[in-house]
Design a protein around this motif. Structure first.
Motif, short mmCIF file in Angstrom:
data_model
loop_
_atom_site.label_atom_id
_atom_site.label_comp_id
_atom_site.label_asym_id
_atom_site.label_seq_id
_atom_site.Cartn_x
_atom_site.Cartn_y
_atom_site.Cartn_z
N LEU A 279 -3.38 -1.62 9.56
CA LEU A 279 -3.69 -1.02 10.85
C LEU A 279 -3.49 0.50 10.84
CD1 LEU A 279 -2.06 -3.65 13.25
CD2 LEU A 279 -4.44 -3.50 12.47
N SER A 280 -3.01 1.03 9.71
CA SER A 280 -2.81 2.47 9.60
C SER A 280 -3.10 2.91 8.17
CB SER A 280 -1.36 2.84 9.97
OG SER A 280 -0.46 2.34 8.99
N ILE A 281 -3.33 4.21 8.00
CA ILE A 281 -3.55 4.76 6.66
C ILE A 281 -2.28 4.63 5.83
CG2 ILE A 281 -4.08 6.86 5.39
CD1 ILE A 281 -6.48 5.65 6.85
N GLU A 282 -1.12 4.77 6.46
CA GLU A 282 0.14 4.65 5.74
C GLU A 282 0.31 3.23 5.18
OE1 GLU A 282 0.13 8.00 8.39
OE2 GLU A 282 -0.20 5.86 8.80
N ALA A 283 -0.03 2.22 5.99
CA ALA A 283 0.06 0.84 5.51
C ALA A 283 -0.94 0.59 4.39
CB ALA A 283 -0.19 -0.13 6.67
N ALA A 284 -2.13 1.17 4.51
CA ALA A 284 -3.13 1.02 3.44
C ALA A 284 -2.62 1.60 2.14
CB ALA A 284 -4.43 1.71 3.86
N ALA A 285 -1.97 2.76 2.19
CA ALA A 285 -1.44 3.39 0.99
C ALA A 285 -0.39 2.50 0.32
CB ALA A 285 -0.84 4.75 1.33
N LYS A 286 0.45 1.85 1.12
CA LYS A 286 1.46 0.95 0.56
C LYS A 286 0.80 -0.22 -0.16
CE LYS A 286 5.15 2.06 3.85
NZ LYS A 286 6.02 1.52 4.92
N HIS A 287 -0.23 -0.79 0.46
CA HIS A 287 -0.93 -1.90 -0.19
C HIS A 287 -1.55 -1.46 -1.51
CE1 HIS A 287 -0.35 -4.75 2.96
NE2 HIS A 287 -1.07 -4.12 3.86
N LEU A 288 -2.15 -0.30 -1.54
CA LEU A 288 -2.80 0.18 -2.77
C LEU A 288 -1.80 0.42 -3.88
CD1 LEU A 288 -5.41 2.66 -1.24
CD2 LEU A 288 -5.89 0.50 -2.39
N ASN A 289 -0.55 0.73 -3.53
CA ASN A 289 0.47 0.98 -4.54
C ASN A 289 1.14 -0.29 -5.04
OD1 ASN A 289 0.30 3.83 -4.77
ND2 ASN A 289 1.44 4.08 -2.87
N THR A 290 0.93 -1.41 -4.37
CA THR A 290 1.61 -2.64 -4.78
C THR A 290 0.68 -3.72 -5.28
OG1 THR A 290 1.57 -3.42 -2.48
CG2 THR A 290 3.56 -2.28 -3.21
N ARG A 291 -0.62 -3.58 -5.07
CA ARG A 291 -1.51 -4.67 -5.46
C ARG A 291 -2.86 -4.12 -5.91
NH1 ARG A 291 -2.67 -8.80 -1.79
NH2 ARG A 291 -4.40 -9.08 -3.19
N ASP A 292 -3.62 -4.98 -6.56
CA ASP A 292 -4.97 -4.63 -6.98
C ASP A 292 -5.96 -5.13 -5.93
OD1 ASP A 292 -4.28 -3.48 -9.48
OD2 ASP A 292 -4.00 -5.49 -10.30
N VAL A 293 -6.90 -4.29 -5.54
CA VAL A 293 -7.96 -4.70 -4.63
C VAL A 293 -9.30 -4.35 -5.26
CG1 VAL A 293 -6.53 -4.41 -2.57
CG2 VAL A 293 -7.95 -2.51 -3.35
N ASP A 294 -10.35 -5.00 -4.78
CA ASP A 294 -11.69 -4.78 -5.32
C ASP A 294 -12.54 -3.89 -4.44
OD1 ASP A 294 -11.56 -6.57 -7.70
OD2 ASP A 294 -11.17 -8.08 -6.16
N GLY B 104 -8.26 -0.41 9.70
CA GLY B 104 -8.87 -0.17 11.00
C GLY B 104 -7.97 -0.66 12.10
N ARG B 105 -8.29 -0.29 13.36
CA ARG B 105 -7.46 -0.73 14.48
C ARG B 105 -8.20 -0.70 15.81
NH1 ARG B 105 -3.24 4.28 13.84
NH2 ARG B 105 -4.64 5.98 14.43
N ALA B 106 -9.49 -0.52 15.79
CA ALA B 106 -10.24 -0.47 17.04
C ALA B 106 -10.82 -1.84 17.37
CB ALA B 106 -11.34 0.59 16.94
N GLY B 107 -11.69 -1.88 18.38
CA GLY B 107 -12.21 -3.15 18.86
C GLY B 107 -13.01 -3.93 17.84
#
Length: 411
Positions: free
Chosen positions: A172-187, A150-153
């Motif tokens: 803060l962006s969909i592109e950054a989210a995609a990088k996180h998903l490819n490098t780590r496990d989230v719940d 997200g990136r709004a108020g």
């Protein structure tokens, strides 16, 4: 998925809840209906495989009661509450129709039942296992990690509300989210404001088409989204950040439990040598393998290096997060463990000092961009030291030199 361990208990004060037709079409039988007043007794007597409750304005105290009762039952007993209007207990998973159809309910039930089956498998394997496996006590809320996009108020308030309950990784962006998903496990993933409908639609479509993410809990905080995605744990929630965080937590908690059960099974398969909390070796297994690697390298030649990632001792979350990242990212030929002092050691097999520094820098780079403090989203950057085996070394002298390098780096 058939139910072999008990019925579905449907809790409602209505004569015929709207979702009953969907249950019948899915063939999930037997289904036993009960009222809120009789729900606790029904759960105790019938030993259900699932509890599905229709939210009611007057059922708040009774919901808290049966949620506490269910949380003490093993194996994991899923509890889903349809159309909740208030904050739910930590183990009460929300299901909102959100303008869609009740057909989405069956995939949500099946996803929860898979977690129950996984827990049943763990309990069975533990009872059959001759070697006692050290199973870490888990707090599924404390150990969970959510990706906040997200990136709004509302983003800062949502990050604080989530961070008070679990680990948070921000994008803060969909592109950054995609990088996180490819490098780590989230719940779980929480998609906040700041994106157009088209961008959110594209993101959810990509997630639904990737088997790695299809069963992830995904919470979207915008109303009016068409629920046409193959994402069984997608939930639409609107409201203030505290409400969203509280009602997103049960879905995320369930995934954290599933991940823990999966690591536990891998530990059992490895004869108890893997730590179910981190996926790395246990301390005893690491010391044994490290001593063997040192003696074999000294006898046969070759390279052997070790890296130490020292995390801030005041932030146990950073230690756990970093250890899990190392477990995911390090090479198959390497091995590591989380130590009692909160540092993580990784042994690089057949690796000289120069190559070990390159590998350690790459691991550090991923950790510094993905590990955050729960409270204010600060990056938790570990101090990294590297040492290589010399001809006159023992395991103890190599570790001592590594610790000296770490102290020099810290100063």
């Amino acid at each position: 998925m058939s139910l072999q361990q008990g019925p579905i208990i449907v809790v409602s004060d209505d004569q015929q809840p709207a979702f009953m037709a969907a249950l019948g079409e899915g063939g999930l039988f037997p289904v036993i209906e009960t009222t809120w007043a009789e729900a606790s007794s029904a759960i105790a007597q019938l030993h259900p495989a699932f509890v599905l409750a229709a939210a009611s304005e007057g059922a708040g105290a009774e919901l808290d009661r049966i949620a506490g009762q269910i949380d003490r039952i093993q194996p994991y007993l899923p509890l889903i509450v349809t159309e909740p209007k208030e904050t739910l207990p930590e183990n009460a998973i929300p299901f909102s129709q959100a303008g869609g159809s009740w057909d989405r309910l069956l995939p949500r039930l099946r996803a929860a039942l898979r977690v129950r089956t996984l827990h049943s498998t763990v309990l069975r394997r533990l009872s059959d296992q001759a070697v006692k496996t050290a199973i870490a006590e888990i707090d599924p809320v404390r150990d969970a990690t959510v990706l906040l996009v997200g990136r709004a108020g509302a983003y800062p308030a949502l990050s604080v509300a989530l961070g008070e309950r679990m680990g948070v990784v921000g994008a803060l962006s969909i592109e950054a989210a995609a990088k996180h998903l490819n490098t780590r496990d989230v719940d779980g993933i929480v998609v906040g404001e700041g994106f157009t409908d088209r961008v959110v639609d594209a993101f959810l479509t990509v997630l639904s088409e990737d088997a790695r993410f299809r069963n992830l809990p995904i919470v979207v905080t915008r109303a009016g989204l068409a629920l046409t995605y193959d994402l069984p744990n997608l939930e639409i929630m609107s409201g203030d950040p505290v409400y969203v965080a509280a009602n997103a937590l049960p879905l995320i908690r369930q995934h954290a439990l599933e991940a823990h059960f999966s690591r536990t099974l891998r530990s059992i398969d490895a004869g108890g040598l893997l730590d179910p909390l981190t996926g790395l070796l246990t301390a005893l297994a690491f010391d044994r393998d490290f001593a063997t690697a040192v003696s074999q390298t000294l006898a046969n030649g070759g390279g052997l290096s070790v890296a130490r990632f020292a995390f801030d001792p005041a932030h146990s979350r950073a230690q756990l997060d970093g250890a899990r990242l190392l477990s995911r990212l390090m090479r198959q030929m390497d091995f590591g463990a989380l130590r009692e002092d909160g540092s993580a050691l990784v042994v690089f097999a057949e690796t000289d000092l120069r190559t070990a520094h390159v590998i350690a820098r790459r691991l550090f780079s991923v950790m510094r961009h993905t590990a955050y403090d729960n409270r204010d989203m600060r990056r938790n950057e570990p101090a990294v030291s590297v040492a290589t085996l010399l001809p006159q070394d023992t395991m103890q002298s190599l570790l001592a030199r590594l610790n000296d390098e770490g102290r020099r780096a810290a100063s």
